[in-house]
Design an enzyme around this catalytic site. Sequence first.
Site, mmCIF file in Angstrom:
data_model
loop_
_atom_site.group_PDB
_atom_site.id
_atom_site.type_symbol
_atom_site.label_atom_id
_atom_site.label_comp_id
_atom_site.label_asym_id
_atom_site.label_seq_id
_atom_site.Cartn_x
_atom_site.Cartn_y
_atom_site.Cartn_z
ATOM 1 N N GLY A 117 -2.968 16.462 -25.572
ATOM 2 C CA GLY A 117 -2.553 15.064 -25.483
ATOM 3 C C GLY A 117 -3.247 14.257 -26.563
ATOM 4 N N LYS A 118 -2.802 13.055 -26.759
ATOM 5 C CA LYS A 118 -3.477 12.171 -27.717
ATOM 6 C C LYS A 118 -3.090 10.738 -27.399
ATOM 7 C CE LYS A 118 -6.203 12.619 -31.370
ATOM 8 N NZ LYS A 118 -7.206 13.651 -31.587
#
Length: 429
Positions: A117-118
């Site tokens: 994720g980011k």
Amino acid sequence: MSEGTKNQPANASRDELNPFHSMAHQFGLAADLLELDEGTRDVLRQPDRELTVSMPVMMDDGTIEVFTGYRVQHNFSRGPCKGGIRFAPDVNLDEVRALAAWMTWKCSVVDIPFGGGKGGVICDPRNLSQGELERLTRRYTASIMDILGPDRDVPAPDMNTNEQTMAWIMDTYSMHVRRTTTAVVTGKPIAIGGSKGRREATGRGVMLVCREAMKKLGRSPEDTRVVVQGCGNVGGVGALLLHREGYKVVSVSDMYGALYNPDGLDMPAVMDHLRGSGRLEGYSSADYIVNSEGQLELPCELLIPAATENQITSKNADRIQAELVVEGANGPTTSRGQEILDSRGIMVVPDILANAGGVTVSYFEWVQDRMGYFWTEEIVNSRLEQVMVRAFHSVADMAEKHNVNLRTGAYLVAIDRVARVYRMRGVFA
Ligand code: NAD
């Protein structure tokens, strides 16, 4: 047809500097070798979820400003999403999307049970007071709350965010769920559930993969000259640890210039100087090169680009003198740069393996938070060593089996693991 061919326009020079095209290219090469079916490729290419939020924040002068933030969850087949949050004026959804995918492959290559994720917030932290930063961080956390959590998505620091930002996120989340939930973020201060050894973990991981790769090349530390670009969390710590292991670190640089001493730098003294003055310039026992562009081309056996992306390209790859390049930074070598290094027989340990020490100790932090039992620094370091050494050899074995470079080997290991788990879980309908 490989994804690289499909996604890369003919104008390779314009695209050369886009690290995400490089990654898509790598994904395509590995997917072809794994003979992945089109459906699985499509699943692994697309993010599972993207959230865009608008966040009104009360500024110090009483006005209201609305900020935009993102959180992208690329893939959670192997566990909760994991990845940093960056605060920068040029953050955009495409970038966050690509960085999230990168995290999926990085977590998979070291075999920690996380997906990728980011997150990002469009802002210029230099123009925000501490109070404004805190309110923005808390509002962002509240806005993405529904998809966060120790079993869902666990952020960490990235560009312009730090331990303090993580403490605010942890507190905001905890206030909402009515219990202290330290495992919702990693990279926290040690006093509130951070892990010993986390700050040095990426540099330590770099040192460990250098050691394994050097063994493969039949070199010992004493006859290895090292050039390190960047002297921060990754490059500075990496250079210091390599010096401690007996390597001759002949050059380190920061954004202003490079130090060079062909007899080897006294790295503890260099780091003391840097801590004191904030710059490498002024350190007396080495030459100082103001324009450090040529630093990467200095004579050495081991080159560690640990500053920023796109440093080894079609422009300079033919002048690199090292036998081994270990990518401390994310995306420091372009696809074209890699091809040139390959053709010259220079080994490259890719970023998704070489700098995965940080996310590995983030995983240890999450485990410790969930256990409520904290490990000594020795235990953290020895477990990190086990993970990095095992990952290096699984990548090297995979590369050998398919007769490809270590970068493709790393993507093969990473994509294969995610694809297998995806198939085992099946398609929910
Ligand atoms: P940092 O801010 O601590 O240090 C960056 C260093 O690079 C500084 O010394 C800076 O002066 C120097 N620098 C910047 N531009 C330069 C240039 N053009 N030439 C020479 N030096 C330059 O950052 P960091 O945490 O060490 O991160 C470095 C790289 O490693 C980034 O690509 C980052 O995404 C990647 N990375 C970091 C971690 C981590 O845990 N910190 C983990 C994985 C990947």
